[in-house]
Motif scaffolding. Structure first.
Motif, short mmCIF file in Angstrom:
data_model
loop_
_atom_site.label_atom_id
_atom_site.label_comp_id
_atom_site.label_asym_id
_atom_site.label_seq_id
_atom_site.Cartn_x
_atom_site.Cartn_y
_atom_site.Cartn_z
N VAL A 55 0.80 -1.06 -0.04
CA VAL A 55 0.01 0.11 0.02
C VAL A 55 1.05 1.36 0.09
O VAL A 55 1.87 1.35 0.71
N ILE A 56 0.62 2.18 -0.78
CA ILE A 56 1.30 3.37 -0.81
C ILE A 56 0.66 4.56 -0.20
O ILE A 56 -0.48 4.64 -0.48
N ASN A 57 1.21 5.35 0.57
CA ASN A 57 0.78 6.56 1.39
C ASN A 57 1.13 7.57 0.67
O ASN A 57 2.35 8.10 0.87
N VAL A 58 0.24 8.58 -0.04
CA VAL A 58 0.37 9.48 -0.71
C VAL A 58 -0.12 10.60 -0.04
O VAL A 58 -1.41 10.66 -0.15
N SER A 59 0.58 11.69 0.38
CA SER A 59 -0.10 12.65 1.19
C SER A 59 -1.18 12.38 2.28
O SER A 59 -2.38 12.67 2.35
N GLY A 60 -0.69 11.29 2.88
CA GLY A 60 -1.82 10.28 3.91
C GLY A 60 -2.98 9.78 3.27
O GLY A 60 -3.76 9.24 4.10
N HIS A 61 -2.92 9.35 1.94
CA HIS A 61 -4.04 8.82 1.46
C HIS A 61 -3.48 7.38 0.65
O HIS A 61 -2.55 7.52 0.30
N ARG A 62 -4.10 6.35 1.41
CA ARG A 62 -3.45 4.98 1.09
C ARG A 62 -4.09 4.53 -0.12
O ARG A 62 -5.35 4.58 -0.30
N MET A 63 -3.32 4.00 -0.90
CA MET A 63 -3.77 3.37 -2.34
C MET A 63 -2.83 2.14 -2.75
O MET A 63 -1.78 1.96 -2.29
N SER A 64 -3.68 0.85 -2.97
CA SER A 64 -3.19 -0.23 -3.39
C SER A 64 -2.29 -0.01 -4.70
O SER A 64 -2.68 0.24 -5.63
N THR A 65 -0.90 -0.72 -4.35
CA THR A 65 -0.13 -1.00 -5.62
C THR A 65 -1.04 -1.59 -6.65
O THR A 65 -0.77 -1.17 -7.82
N MET A 66 -1.67 -2.64 -6.23
CA MET A 66 -2.17 -3.57 -7.07
C MET A 66 -3.02 -2.90 -8.04
O MET A 66 -3.58 -3.17 -9.09
N GLU A 67 -4.17 -1.95 -7.18
CA GLU A 67 -5.21 -1.25 -8.00
C GLU A 67 -4.49 -0.33 -8.96
O GLU A 67 -5.12 -0.09 -10.14
N ILE A 68 -3.43 0.39 -8.55
CA ILE A 68 -3.01 1.33 -9.58
C ILE A 68 -2.03 0.59 -10.76
O ILE A 68 -2.47 0.93 -12.11
N GLU A 69 -1.54 -0.77 -10.41
CA GLU A 69 -0.97 -1.43 -11.51
C GLU A 69 -2.15 -1.99 -12.46
O GLU A 69 -1.86 -1.91 -13.80
N SER A 70 -3.29 -2.29 -11.84
CA SER A 70 -4.33 -2.82 -12.74
C SER A 70 -4.93 -1.86 -13.68
O SER A 70 -5.16 -2.05 -14.85
N ALA A 71 -4.91 -0.44 -13.23
CA ALA A 71 -5.31 0.46 -13.97
C ALA A 71 -4.29 0.83 -15.12
O ALA A 71 -4.70 1.00 -16.35
N ILE A 72 -2.99 0.65 -15.01
CA ILE A 72 -1.85 0.95 -15.76
C ILE A 72 -2.00 -0.15 -17.01
O ILE A 72 -2.01 0.03 -18.16
N VAL A 73 -2.33 -1.34 -16.45
CA VAL A 73 -2.15 -2.41 -17.47
C VAL A 73 -3.24 -2.45 -18.16
O VAL A 73 -3.37 -3.08 -19.32
N SER A 74 -4.44 -1.91 -18.03
CA SER A 74 -5.69 -1.70 -18.69
C SER A 74 -5.53 -0.73 -20.05
O SER A 74 -6.46 -0.81 -20.56
N HIS A 75 -4.44 0.09 -19.81
CA HIS A 75 -4.16 0.75 -21.17
C HIS A 75 -3.66 -0.19 -22.19
O HIS A 75 -2.93 -1.02 -22.13
N GLU A 76 -4.24 0.04 -23.35
CA GLU A 76 -4.07 -0.89 -24.35
C GLU A 76 -2.48 -1.13 -25.04
O GLU A 76 -2.42 -2.00 -25.70
N LYS A 77 -1.71 -0.16 -24.55
CA LYS A 77 -0.47 -0.14 -25.38
C LYS A 77 0.78 -0.90 -23.97
O LYS A 77 1.96 -0.93 -24.20
N VAL A 78 -0.11 -0.97 -22.83
CA VAL A 78 0.78 -1.66 -21.64
C VAL A 78 0.81 -3.02 -21.52
O VAL A 78 -0.14 -3.75 -21.63
N ALA A 79 1.75 -3.57 -21.56
CA ALA A 79 2.06 -5.20 -21.38
C ALA A 79 2.02 -5.47 -19.68
O ALA A 79 1.61 -6.38 -19.61
N GLU A 80 2.84 -5.04 -19.05
CA GLU A 80 3.06 -5.11 -17.55
C GLU A 80 3.54 -3.83 -16.75
O GLU A 80 3.96 -2.93 -17.34
#
Length: 657
Positions: free
Chosen positions: A525-550
């Motif tokens: 979990v990444i804590n940006v400015s006190g806001h916790r976000m899942s690495t997996m959630e962000i990775e899933s968003a990036i990989v959903s881009h049509e040009k991203v493999a991993e």
């Protein structure tokens, strides 16, 4: 930091820091200035919490303070209570109706004082609106709103009739709203026509329209607050203007007499998988915990203080210390809509001076930003009204603590550096401002009645040194479960060291004085400015881009935000090497999928990622590379040369934002 899960004993190096006694003038007038309060609470911790519960108004008393079948807790279980009544009616009934509940300050300069009587009427009308739309006890209501007076009124209106509110931070994307409404089966969504961002209207309702339809079959109605003059699409029969429909209902709505364990709200927080966790908080214990900690930690004097928690209601800090705690204690608060640097970098200090703010509670990220902007901005204003400063959201570094103490507090204000989580509901480790000798960077000691310990990997308690933070007994405001995911709740929090010991998920150190120093997350979990976000959630968003493999994401140390998202991205073969346009494209894509806070600050193009032979991405190695540490043995990797290639790209600075 390296992957602490693989260490038997986490050692955190500390410098010898100054120790600050409570200012003498403050100590003399403090509500709690006798250390015996700790002994009193420890002598009978259940009785301690019961004494705070008795300060609330109950329709029916409880017989059992705590029923504990680890990890399942029921506090004050036979009691009947209503959070809305405790935040509003009882104060109005006691002659406090004309007292200001919120000094609302809009980003565009609009201001509005909302009294307890006015907030009660808004709340009752909204509760009746929900009833008119078919909302019943136990139904879920989504709230996706800017920082407006209608936002706490909507929350309290839900609480009044026993509906469960599900607030989504107004800065998140509508895709995040959709996910949270879908999994919670929300029946109604409350939003605004638009929010203001640096003077410009940013549509909210128009974007919400994109997610409504067949995929959200339970969501039947949308209530829209008119914040701007923007044209707003409205669907007849489904969409309702707040200001119109609230005039179609009665002003009176009797509060439901709810079981103490009735769910008050769901708040989704990032987990170490792509699926956010729906934290469930109930009513009686949560209200006890937030009211007690708000009064004690902030040395609250309701008749004199003007209190400002400079968070957003969309996060747990806002739930507990903008809405439920302050209102339960009949506090006058600041409710601020905008950014700390708009229209200029002295905006906060202008507000402190104008309203005579006495207590300020904010995040280290904001403090560090103010340091960077320069002392001249706070120095423009008279900040002598301030008497106490608080910090929340992440560990505060000593330099920021010292600046906060000196430049903002004039060395007369104690600093309460608080540690707690969405899951804990209220403050857990903190100084008591009239008692505790503080050390910059340390949250000091557990709140009275709380038992915490640092343990090694095997669960053995560390008397002095580093390890993993645990909580050793139940507390009133604790999360009761994850919404519709009891098994995940147990597995995530109550399985590592035994079903009666809460695994915090933070690395920590305890020093020779028994002071706790919180280091950071041990999970993904990444804590940006006190806001916790899942690495997996962000990775899933990036990989959903049509040009991203991993993709793999880590949180790297950042001077401004505590941690920043760094993404290591492998593009599809046909996409070629990434360029500045592709960086922006991916950042925009993540903002659309999750929200702007989740955008990677830096993207590093990688031909491959460091993986074990079983295919697991070694994020700790990426973190070490990003923060310039030696990697140690990499022979267990499937391709040991990958790390050196990535290190060269990071060192070259080839792909900053």
């Amino acid at each position: 930091m390296a992957d602490v899960e693989e260490r038997e004993d986490l050692e955190v190096l500390l410098r010898d820091e100054d120790v600050f006694d409570p200012p003498e003038e403050f100590r003399k007038q403090a509500n709690f200035n006798d250390p015996a309060v700790y002994d009193e609470a420890e002598g009978d911790w259940q009785a301690w919490w019961e004494s705070w519960a008795k300060k609330l108004d109950w329709f029916e008393p409880w017989e059992t303070v705590l029923e504990w079948n680890a990890p399942w807790a029921k506090w004050f279980k036979e009691g009947k209570i209503n959070a809305s009544y405790n935040c509003l009616d009882r104060h109005v009934d006691n002659g406090k109706g004309d007292k200001v509940a919120y000094h609302w300050v809009g980003e565009d300069g609009d201001t509005r004082d909302v009294t307890y009587s006015e907030l009660l009427e808004m709340t009752q009308r909204f509760a009746n609106v929900l009833k008119k739309l078919g909302v019943e006890k136990g139904d879920v209501v989504g709230i996706y709103m800017p920082m407006l007076p209608e936002t706490p009124a909507a929350m309290l209106g839900c609480a009044r009739i026993g509906a469960i509110h599900n607030v989504v931070f107004g800065g998140f994307s509508v895709n995040s709203v959709k996910e949270r409404m879908e999994v919670s089966d929300a029946k109604v969504l409350v939003t605004a026509d638009a929010s203001l961002r640096r003077g410009k209207p940013m549509p909210m309702k128009e974007k919400v329209d994109d997610i409504l339809g067949d995929e959200l079959p339970s969501l039947k109605s949308v209530i829209v607050v008119k914040r701007t003059d923007e044209d707003t699409p409205m669907t007849e029969g489904r969409d309702h203007w707040w200001h119109e429909i609230s005039q179609e209902v009665d002003t009176d709505c009797e509060p439901e007499q709810l079981e103490a364990e009735h769910p008050l709200y769901i708040l989704y927080t990032s987990g170490s998988t792509a699926k956010p966790k729906g934290i469930v908080h109930t009513t009686g214990g949560y209200m006890t915990g937030v009211a007690a900690t708000h009064e004690v930690v902030f040395d609250l004097k309701p008749d004199d203080d003007v209190y400002w928690c400079a968070a957003d209601i969309g996060w747990v800090t806002g739930h507990s210390y903008i809405v439920y705690g302050p209102l339960a204690n009949c506090t006058t608060s600041i409710l601020y809509e905008g950014a700390p640097d708009f229209p200029d970098k002295d905006r906060w200090w202008e507000i402190v001076e104008k309203y005579g703010v006495t207590i300020l509670y904010t995040a280290p990220t904001a403090i560090r930003a103010c340091i960077k902007w320069g002392d001249e901005y706070p120095n423009k204003h008279d900040l002598s009204s301030l008497r106490l400063l608080g910090s929340v959201g992440e560990p505060i570094n000593p330099r920021a603590w010292a600046w906060y103490h000196k430049v903002i507090g004039g060395e007369r204000c104690p600093v309460v550096d608080t540690w707690w989580q969405t899951e804990t509901g209220h403050i857990m480790i903190t100084p008591l401002p009239g008692i505790t000798r503080t050390k910059p960077g340390s949250a000091t000691q557990p709140f009275p009645g709380i038992e915490a310990a640092v343990v090694r990997k095997d669960g053995e308690i560390v008397e002095e040194g580093g390890g993993f933070l645990t909580l050793r007994r139940p507390w009133p405001g604790m999360a009761r479960t994850l919404y519709k995911e009891d098994d995940r709740f147990v597995e995530t929090y109550w399985s590592k060291y035994g079903k009666d010991i809460y695994n915090v998920g933070d690395a920590a150190k305890i020093d020779s004085d028994g002071y706790f120093w919180i280091v950071g997350r041990t999970d993904d979990v990444i804590n940006v400015s006190g806001h916790r976000m899942s690495t997996m959630e962000i990775e899933s968003a990036i990989v959903s881009h049509e040009k991203v493999a991993e993709a793999a994401c880590i949180g790297a140390k950042d001077e401004d935000t505590g941690q920043a998202v760094v993404a290591f991205v492998t593009l599809e073969g046909r996409a070629g090497e990434g360029d500045d346009d592709m960086v922006q494209e991916i950042r925009d894509h993540v903002a659309d999928k999750i929200g702007k806070l989740a955008r990677p600050k830096r993207i590093v193009w990688a031909d491959d990622l460091p993986k074990t032979r079983s295919g697991k991405i070694m994020r700790r190695l990426l973190k070490d590379i990003a923060e310039g540490r030696e990697l140690g043995d990499v022979t267990t990797l499937r391709d040991p040369t990958v790390t050196e290639k990535i290190r060269e790209k990071v060192a070259s600075g080839q792909t900053d934002e």
